[in-house]
Design an enzyme around this catalytic site. Structure first.
Site, PDB file in Angstrom:
ATOM      1  CB  SER A 213      -0.855  -0.043   1.272  1.00 40.76           C
ATOM      2  OG  SER A 213      -1.474   1.192   1.487  1.00 40.76           O
TER       3      SER A 213
ATOM      4  CE1 TYR B 256      -3.968  -3.014   5.793  1.00 43.91           C
ATOM      5  CE2 TYR B 256      -3.533  -0.695   5.369  1.00 43.91           C
ATOM      6  CZ  TYR B 256      -3.760  -1.976   4.900  1.00 43.91           C
ATOM      7  OH  TYR B 256      -3.746  -2.221   3.552  1.00 43.91           O
TER       8      TYR B 256
ATOM      9  CE  LYS C 161      -1.533  -4.704   3.521  1.00 39.16           C
ATOM     10  NZ  LYS C 161      -1.726  -6.020   2.959  1.00 39.16           N
TER      11      LYS C 161
HETATM   12  P1  NAD Z   1     -10.925  -7.160   1.363  1.00 31.66           P
HETATM   13  O1  NAD Z   1     -11.143  -7.117   2.838  1.00 31.66           O
HETATM   14  O2  NAD Z   1     -12.100  -6.962   0.475  1.00 31.66           O
HETATM   15  O3  NAD Z   1     -10.197  -8.518   0.952  1.00 31.66           O
HETATM   16  C1  NAD Z   1      -9.324  -9.192   1.821  1.00 31.66           C
HETATM   17  C2  NAD Z   1      -9.789 -10.634   1.892  1.00 31.66           C
HETATM   18  O4  NAD Z   1      -8.913 -11.360   2.759  1.00 31.66           O
HETATM   19  C3  NAD Z   1     -11.198 -10.778   2.460  1.00 31.66           C
HETATM   20  O5  NAD Z   1     -11.967 -11.566   1.568  1.00 31.66           O
HETATM   21  C4  NAD Z   1     -11.003 -11.492   3.793  1.00 31.66           C
HETATM   22  O6  NAD Z   1     -12.083 -12.336   4.107  1.00 31.66           O
HETATM   23  C5  NAD Z   1      -9.713 -12.226   3.548  1.00 31.66           C
HETATM   24  N1  NAD Z   1      -8.913 -12.526   4.750  1.00 31.66           N
HETATM   25  C6  NAD Z   1      -8.556 -11.680   5.730  1.00 31.66           C
HETATM   26  N2  NAD Z   1      -7.815 -12.320   6.646  1.00 31.66           N
HETATM   27  C7  NAD Z   1      -7.695 -13.608   6.226  1.00 31.66           C
HETATM   28  C8  NAD Z   1      -7.066 -14.755   6.741  1.00 31.66           C
HETATM   29  N3  NAD Z   1      -6.402 -14.734   7.902  1.00 31.66           N
HETATM   30  N4  NAD Z   1      -7.143 -15.910   6.034  1.00 31.66           N
HETATM   31  C9  NAD Z   1      -7.824 -15.965   4.876  1.00 31.66           C
HETATM   32  N5  NAD Z   1      -8.452 -14.911   4.343  1.00 31.66           N
HETATM   33  C10 NAD Z   1      -8.391 -13.739   5.012  1.00 31.66           C
HETATM   34  O7  NAD Z   1      -9.794  -6.081   1.032  1.00 31.66           O
HETATM   35  P2  NAD Z   1      -9.266  -5.547  -0.375  1.00 31.66           P
HETATM   36  O8  NAD Z   1      -9.611  -4.110  -0.451  1.00 31.66           O
HETATM   37  O9  NAD Z   1      -9.630  -6.461  -1.458  1.00 31.66           O
HETATM   38  O10 NAD Z   1      -7.706  -5.625  -0.105  1.00 31.66           O
HETATM   39  C11 NAD Z   1      -6.921  -6.723  -0.527  1.00 31.66           C
HETATM   40  C12 NAD Z   1      -5.495  -6.511  -0.045  1.00 31.66           C
HETATM   41  O11 NAD Z   1      -5.010  -5.272  -0.568  1.00 31.66           O
HETATM   42  C13 NAD Z   1      -5.368  -6.405   1.475  1.00 31.66           C
HETATM   43  O12 NAD Z   1      -4.168  -7.040   1.868  1.00 31.66           O
HETATM   44  C14 NAD Z   1      -5.285  -4.915   1.717  1.00 31.66           C
HETATM   45  O13 NAD Z   1      -4.579  -4.610   2.896  1.00 31.66           O
HETATM   46  C15 NAD Z   1      -4.519  -4.454   0.471  1.00 31.66           C
HETATM   47  N6  NAD Z   1      -4.761  -3.053   0.142  1.00 31.66           N
HETATM   48  C16 NAD Z   1      -6.042  -2.596   0.016  1.00 31.66           C
HETATM   49  C17 NAD Z   1      -6.271  -1.257  -0.266  1.00 31.66           C
HETATM   50  C18 NAD Z   1      -7.666  -0.723  -0.338  1.00 31.66           C
HETATM   51  O14 NAD Z   1      -7.833   0.499  -0.180  1.00 31.66           O
HETATM   52  N7  NAD Z   1      -8.679  -1.512  -0.608  1.00 31.66           N
HETATM   53  C19 NAD Z   1      -5.184  -0.392  -0.454  1.00 31.66           C
HETATM   54  C20 NAD Z   1      -3.892  -0.902  -0.350  1.00 31.66           C
HETATM   55  C21 NAD Z   1      -3.687  -2.240  -0.042  1.00 31.66           C
HETATM   56  C1  WQD Z   2      -9.465   9.429   1.019  1.00 30.49           C
HETATM   57  C2  WQD Z   2      -9.678  10.918   1.313  1.00 30.49           C
HETATM   58  C3  WQD Z   2      -9.973  11.385   3.638  1.00 30.49           C
HETATM   59  C4  WQD Z   2     -13.789   9.249   4.055  1.00 30.49           C
HETATM   60  C5  WQD Z   2      -6.860   4.488   3.200  1.00 30.49           C
HETATM   61  C6  WQD Z   2      -5.783   3.809   4.002  1.00 30.49           C
HETATM   62  C7  WQD Z   2      -4.717   3.287   3.098  1.00 30.49           C
HETATM   63  C8  WQD Z   2      -5.308   2.418   1.993  1.00 30.49           C
HETATM   64  C9  WQD Z   2      -6.443   3.087   1.296  1.00 30.49           C
HETATM   65  C10 WQD Z   2      -5.297   0.131   2.535  1.00 30.49           C
HETATM   66  C11 WQD Z   2      -8.911  11.401   2.538  1.00 30.49           C
HETATM   67  C12 WQD Z   2     -11.232  11.711   2.876  1.00 30.49           C
HETATM   68  C13 WQD Z   2     -12.622   9.797   3.568  1.00 30.49           C
HETATM   69  C14 WQD Z   2     -14.836  10.111   4.456  1.00 30.49           C
HETATM   70  C15 WQD Z   2     -13.478  11.996   3.826  1.00 30.49           C
HETATM   71  N1  WQD Z   2      -5.866   1.218   2.507  1.00 30.49           N
HETATM   72  N2  WQD Z   2     -12.460  11.149   3.440  1.00 30.49           N
HETATM   73  N3  WQD Z   2     -14.629  11.447   4.310  1.00 30.49           N
HETATM   74  O1  WQD Z   2      -7.101   7.533   3.823  1.00 30.49           O
HETATM   75  O2  WQD Z   2      -6.188   7.806   1.478  1.00 30.49           O
HETATM   76  O3  WQD Z   2      -6.290   5.579   2.482  1.00 30.49           O
HETATM   77  O4  WQD Z   2      -7.400   3.555   2.252  1.00 30.49           O
HETATM   78  O5  WQD Z   2      -4.132  -0.079   2.349  1.00 30.49           O
HETATM   79  O6  WQD Z   2      -3.829   2.566   3.914  1.00 30.49           O
HETATM   80  O7  WQD Z   2      -5.230   4.746   4.922  1.00 30.49           O
HETATM   81  O8  WQD Z   2      -8.385   6.636   1.808  1.00 30.49           O
HETATM   82  O9  WQD Z   2     -10.729   6.624   1.131  1.00 30.49           O
HETATM   83  O10 WQD Z   2     -10.174   6.670   3.592  1.00 30.49           O
HETATM   84  O11 WQD Z   2      -9.745   8.697   2.211  1.00 30.49           O
HETATM   85  O12 WQD Z   2     -13.350  13.218   3.734  1.00 30.49           O
HETATM   86  O13 WQD Z   2     -15.887   9.684   4.929  1.00 30.49           O
HETATM   87  O14 WQD Z   2     -11.070  11.126   1.618  1.00 30.49           O
HETATM   88  O15 WQD Z   2      -9.745  12.319   4.667  1.00 30.49           O
HETATM   89  O16 WQD Z   2      -8.505  12.719   2.268  1.00 30.49           O
HETATM   90  P1  WQD Z   2      -6.950   6.991   2.470  1.00 30.49           P
HETATM   91  P2  WQD Z   2      -9.831   7.076   2.209  1.00 30.49           P
END
Ligand code: NAD
Ligand code: WQD
Length: 343
Positions: A125, A150, A154
């Site tokens: 991330s 969290y 990562k």
């Molecule tokens: P998500 O929660 O929709 O998907 C994650 C999946 O992992 C879920 O289906 C959950 O049930 C499963 N899971 C969690 N813990 C588990 C375990 N111990 N064993 C088996 N399955 C497990 O999230 P997502 O948005 O699809 O994110 C996928 C990956 O990408 C995550 O690692 C997340 O941290 C990373 N990521 C997401 C974002 C985002 O904003 N969505 C941003 C950066 C990184």
């Molecule tokens: C985006 C912008 C908020 C909600 C997070 C995690 C990051 C990654 C992605 C997993 C910001 C603003 C948000 C709301 C708002 N996840 N906001 N009102 O914070 O960039 O990233 O998700 O890896 O680790 O930190 O994403 O969508 O939460 O926010 O004003 O109800 O929207 O302040 O500027 P963020 P976000």
């Protein structure tokens, strides 16, 4: 290749499974359904046009459960999405986050190497950059101080995978740093399915648009950005999913350890996203300015040129398509997936 997709029932995982099949690969999904429903995979199978996608309701901390998968399938590589991802929850439940994400990944790595599969794509991330030292952020930007457990999982997992590679160069590992995934499959059949109140901006906006929440709270309008609201690099989840297919090709070529940003390189403020969404949906989003959210930074967007140069990957969808597809998914599934299985 036959790919073990951990967390494949989740938001990014389910979209990636579709792109894997579209590129001629197959998938075996391992997910404990802690934040997803198997319905996402049933629908993904429909989109792909296959009867079923092999699925194991397995926690990645469960050695025996992983062993069973390797006994039943030949796995060529692993795309590792499984993890807990709620920033705020990680502050109140750090042990659960370190256990799930770190212990889980260590158990998974052990199973992979015991079965001679030393190929992994890891979901990292932009959060690992902390308060970024440069904008746009290149992969050479130093990792920073994370503001929550969290983010540290990562950052630590990137270090663990890097150390693993340095100890054994038979591994091929790609660390993908995602920038704000939003959007949904254009069919509207699969999308993001948050549990409870959404933490992230786009699902909050779509729930306001559908009438489930009265208004959006905007967390601060006094940041040093053009309109005072936070600026992010929103990336369409289908583009992101395709990035994994490109990363698999790099793994097949023997890339060693490689790190890529997956983003568009463009920054949009919260107010930009609100007006793009209103334009795409024709729905007005009432909002109120609220105090800043703890741990937020002002601006975060990528320089994605390394992925384009080395992987041939580039995000093709713009903010219009992202808003259109997020809205299409929400409209067609006002309550998200209806989960039939027991949690
Ligand atoms: P998500 O929660 O929709 O998907 C994650 C999946 O992992 C879920 O289906 C959950 O049930 C499963 N899971 C969690 N813990 C588990 C375990 N111990 N064993 C088996 N399955 C497990 O999230 P997502 O948005 O699809 O994110 C996928 C990956 O990408 C995550 O690692 C997340 O941290 C990373 N990521 C997401 C974002 C985002 O904003 N969505 C941003 C950066 C990184
Ligand atoms: C985006 C912008 C908020 C909600 C997070 C995690 C990051 C990654 C992605 C997993 C910001 C603003 C948000 C709301 C708002 N996840 N906001 N009102 O914070 O960039 O990233 O998700 O890896 O680790 O930190 O994403 O969508 O939460 O926010 O004003 O109800 O929207 O302040 O500027 P963020 P976000």
């Amino acid at each position: 290749m036959n790919i073990l997709v951990t967390g494949g029932a989740g938001f990014i995982g389910s979209h990636t499974v579709i792109e894997l099949y579209a590129a001629g690969h197959t998938a075996v999904v391992a997910d404990n359904l802690s934040n997803s429903c198997q319905e996402s995979l049933r629908r993904a199978a429909q989109i792909i046009g296959t009867d079923t996608i092999p699925f194991y309701n397995v926690d990645i901390r469960d050695k025996a459960g992983l062993q069973e998968i390797f006994e039943q399938h030949t796995i060529d590589a692993c795309i590792h999405f499984a993890g807990l991802k709620a920033v705020g929850e990680s502050v109140s439940k750090p042990w659960e986050y370190y256990d799930n994400n770190i212990h889980g990944t260590l158990t998974l790595i052990d199973a992979l190497r015991q079965h001679g599969c030393k190929r992994m794509i890891f979901s990292s991330s932009a959060t690992v950059y902390g308060e970024p030292a440069e904008i746009p952020i290149t992969e050479n930007c130093p990792k920073g101080t994370c503001t929550n457990p969290y983010g540290w999982t990562k950052s630590m997992l990137e270090q663990i995978l890097t150390d693993l590679y340095h100890s054994d160069s038979a591994w091929n590992i790609v660390l993908l740093r995602y920038f704000n995934p939003i959007g949904a499959h254009p069919s509207g059949m699969i999308g993001e399915n948050p549990n409870g109140t959404p933490n992230n901006l786009m699902p909050y906006i779509t729930q306001v648009a559908i009438g489930q929440r009265p208004e959006l709270g905007i967390f601060g309008n006094d940041y040093p950005t053009p309109d005072g609201t936070g600026v992010r690099d929103y990336t369409h989840v289908v583009d992101l999913a395709k990035g994994h297919v490109s990363a698999l090709s790099a793994i097949e070529r023997g890339c060693g350890l490689a790190i890529y940003n997956l983003g568009t390189g463009k920054g949009y403020s919260v107010l930009d996203v609100v007006s793009a969404f209103e334009k795409a949906s024709g729905v007005k989003i009432p909002y109120r300015i609220k105090p800043r959210r703890a741990g937020d930074i002002a601006t975060c967007y990528s320089d994605p040129s390394k992925a384009e140069k080395e992987l041939g990957w580039k995000a093709l969808n713009g903010i219009e398509e992202m808003c259109r597809d997020s809205w299409n998914w929400q409209k067609k599934n006002p309550a998200g997936y209806i989960c039939t299985e027991q949690k």
